[in-house]
Motif scaffolding. Structure first.
Motif, short mmCIF file in Angstrom:
data_model
loop_
_atom_site.label_atom_id
_atom_site.label_comp_id
_atom_site.label_asym_id
_atom_site.label_seq_id
_atom_site.Cartn_x
_atom_site.Cartn_y
_atom_site.Cartn_z
N UNK A 160 -0.93 -53.38 -1.22
CA UNK A 160 -2.16 -52.98 -0.56
C UNK A 160 -1.88 -52.24 0.75
N UNK A 161 -0.78 -52.58 1.39
CA UNK A 161 -0.47 -51.91 2.67
C UNK A 161 -0.10 -50.44 2.48
N UNK A 162 0.29 -50.08 1.25
CA UNK A 162 0.55 -48.66 0.97
C UNK A 162 -0.73 -47.89 0.67
N UNK A 163 -1.80 -48.61 0.45
CA UNK A 163 -3.07 -47.96 0.11
C UNK A 163 -3.97 -47.79 1.34
N UNK A 164 -3.96 -48.81 2.21
CA UNK A 164 -4.84 -48.81 3.38
C UNK A 164 -4.51 -47.63 4.30
N UNK A 165 -5.52 -46.82 4.57
CA UNK A 165 -5.32 -45.69 5.46
C UNK A 165 -4.75 -44.46 4.77
N UNK A 166 -4.39 -44.60 3.51
CA UNK A 166 -3.80 -43.46 2.79
C UNK A 166 -4.64 -43.02 1.61
N UNK A 167 -5.38 -43.95 1.05
CA UNK A 167 -6.14 -43.63 -0.15
C UNK A 167 -7.63 -43.78 0.18
N UNK A 168 -8.41 -42.83 -0.25
CA UNK A 168 -9.85 -42.87 0.03
C UNK A 168 -10.56 -43.86 -0.88
N UNK A 169 -11.82 -44.14 -0.54
CA UNK A 169 -12.58 -45.14 -1.29
C UNK A 169 -12.80 -44.70 -2.73
#
Lengths: 282, 282, 282, 282
Positions: A53-62
């Motif tokens: 999840x830490x690779x997704x937060x701030x990098x992937x849009x909703x």
């Protein structure tokens, strides 16, 4: 939220909740009953579709996150844009829609925003939230017949003739032309022209629209359900997810209306002004 | 979807639904009972927060749309990014969360994805979905006391002492360190450093975290509820919308799990393998 | 219904669902997680609160069954009568109640009667369904103070003064006198006179009513919530079950309205006639 | 409950809620939009199906009230007994039923008993709550064919052959013989013998049962859905109300389980013991 005191074993050491997992579940049948590819939790680890999840937060849009969770991979930027346009387009249609009215009334009954959203989302059933799903099914049928050698126009005519009186995704009692139709279709057209999507469901939808316009003084143009159904199907979502995605989209408007209503001070709001009593049928 | 055969008067001409609006509603009390600033519908016109929907489709992202619908204006790009990170972070915590388990079981009962999402979202109540909201309230209290002249540490200690045993937004029985905490706090820090947000709720949250770590062998770090609560509060959302936004976020995971389960062929899935019978309490 | 293909192991022999229960659950932790005293299922056996279901069918009435399931024993005939009167009294208050309006709108959205009932029952929250529960709490407080030596009138005055502006269970904006009050109170009086119930909550409720009438030109008489709260409390139900029992009672009216509406041919019924558009707040 | 501060105009005199009804609703279209034969409210007046509520309280039982609200007339004593037996029989089937499990988990999430009941009742969809309704449809078909001159056995065989793989109302994976079948069928038999009900749906149900037993080592006996479907149909309830009545019946067990669980001190209860993590599908 509140995953915290809710779930899970304390990290390391003996559990206050009872025996360790390999004694509780030696055959794995209990863990297997709830097996999922959507997410994986270990103490200190949260993976969503195999991605920390830490690779997704701030990098992937909703919107990309929605795609990832439903399908297991990430969309391209162009795919995400198209999906996002459909999700944005259907967020609200005002309090005359039962889902929105239910949200507003429920918000005055003392049940929290979660409860107001739940009562409202629940109403997005076959009639109120199902036209997109039904439209995808219709377009799929037409394309299957075309693939089997029938001319598109004929396939469309047959599918419409077989179907219900209201062709799902077409016509609007309120809007002579749905203002959401043209911008959505333009985006699909461009995406098809650029090879982002195949464009087949767009062709099929247009064939139905032409059919319903032929020989009528008042045409029956594609509506929001039809236009978003085309987008979802072009992007490869199966029919039931047309309803699922609509649920996510309309939840935005539902929440906004529930929130506005909860600030207006009414308690237990009824559907009509208080001085008017429902008529009595004999 | 299906706003179509649902709502509204036919555009122009006499209505098959009865007398014209000015006869039905001469005082405006009926229209006023449902008055809203969220959206405006006229035949051929859909305005959301005063903006024609066709100006939003393809131009505004889903996260910005959520902000617009809830607040009436559009966020800056940096504000939208921060909000989006919080929404992405909380989409799922696996089937051990009751909301996810409910969604999966409901999806096998023949009620459509809307129904499965509704039963699940409904469970995001005070215990399961309320920690973020309660955390905003806590941080607001601390900041109010600080503004009145109390040192931040003292204000935090007092607010925690007044509050419930579980400090909302802190600690996790499952994760020793919640992997979502650091990336979320980093984003808030950067936003505060760049003047995108004030940074006060971040300071207050850190003060609580320090307080809960002092003199303990095992600290009680901020969890996802705390980290997202800080973001929502820094962006100016009032406390109840911390729950509302969590509802939108978790709906993504709820839908993904309901959809996966509906493809696994079970009917009327119970909570434990079928061969195990619930124990009987005397 | 449909417990059938839903649950359970095949009777006798090897299970097609996997390993036998003692291998799946050797520690009993899984069975224990769902332990209950309410019911016990074995192949061929259904016991409800320790009683074989075949001994209940045709012998025990629905109201007694409600009592049995909630409390574990059967009521006397007089207790059941009193409970039944309260359950009958609150079934409906027409479509101006949000629960009823939600049921009717939901019934037109294609979600089945279960979904319509669910969306509606969900709205029976703190404001719409909580007054009875709150009234029991109030009366309990008064009786506790009285037991500690305070005069009943004083205890009532203090409890009302401490409470919210709307005294739960008293007053009605619609009915000058609630027609359900007198028959319900008469039944409690008679039951108290015959020693079926203690009569203390009745005394406390009357003390509140007298207090609210004193010196006012327009009294604030007990309403349906107050009268049923007294009955539930006199019969020994704890406060939260005043809400729970109201949910069962109002479900009858909710179902009746959902069913009537589903026969009237509307699709996606909004809250006001279609020709009237919600007003727009600037 | 809380109809009170919720609804209604102040009795007599000018309304604080705005203009009087005849100015708000001069055409009657607003009152007509919510017209109902179920109930009539005037200040001081509550009529349910044309009967003043004070004439019902203490005189009419809960089961008769359900009949009255759904149909408009009161049942005879024998009709009410038969209906009551069916309602009592289906109240619960333990936590392996998803509806019950959902109720228990939801009750730990901080949403009130109304919310727990709503999330649970919502799951009584086509698979979990629909078998009774589907069984009535099946039996109706058989009787229609018989009325047109086909032998009952032939009509039953044809209807079963046309239908789905699981014949609704027959067979149970858990119970070799459902203990609720015999007492329910005995009651119908007696009622038919006494002329209380026609007995046709009973004959049709038996014909299906015989058909499914013929030439099998393991018969497929009627289950609770089948037995209650026969009762509802014999009493003249249309098929969708078989589901509706089941919703009322199962609500009793749902409430009892939610209530028991809420006293056991868990917060955010997941479906399996906390130490067991869901397996991960690749």
């Amino acid at each position: 939220m509140s995953d915290s005191p809710a779930n899970g074993r304390p990290a390391g050491g003996a559990s206050p909740d009872g025996p360790p997992p390999d004694e509780v579940d030696p055959t794995g049948a209990v863990a297997g009953w709830w097996a999922t590819a959507v997410s994986r939790m270990e103490p200190g680890v949260i993976e969503l579709r195999g991605r920390p999840v830490q690779d997704l937060i701030g990098r992937v849009g909703l919107t990309s996150m929605i795609w990832l969770m439903l399908r297991g991979d990430l969309p391209t930027a162009r795919q995400a844009e198209l999906l996002e346009a459909a999700l944005v387009a259907a967020v609200d249609h005002g309090p005359q829609a039962p889902s929105i009215a239910v949200a507003r009334m429920a918000a005055t009954c003392g049940i929290g925003l979660n409860g107001a959203v739940a009562s409202a989302v629940n109403t997005l059933g076959d009639s109120h939230g199902g036209a997109g799903e039904q439209c995808v099914v219709l377009l799929d049928e037409i394309l299957r017949e075309e693939a089997a050698g029938t001319a598109l126009e004929t396939a469309a005519a047959r599918a419409v003739a077989r179907g219900p009186r209201y062709v799902p995704g077409f016509g609007h009692r309120f809007h002579p032309v749905d203002p959401r139709r043209d911008p959505l279709l333009s985006l699909v057209e461009r995406a098809a022209a650029d090879g982002v999507v195949p464009g087949d469901h767009l062709r099929a939808g247009r064939a139905v629209e032409d059919l319903l316009a032929a020989g009528r003084s008042r045409p029956v143009p594609m509506n929001i359900d039809g236009a978003t159904a085309i987008i979802y199907a072009e992007l490869g979502f199966p029919a039931p997810l047309a309803r699922g995605l609509f649920v996510l989209s309309r939840s935005v408007g539902i929440l906004a209306h529930a929130w506005e209503e909860s600030g207006q001070g009414r308690r237990n709001k009824g559907p009509i002004p208080r001085s008017v009593l429902p008529a009595h049928l004999a």
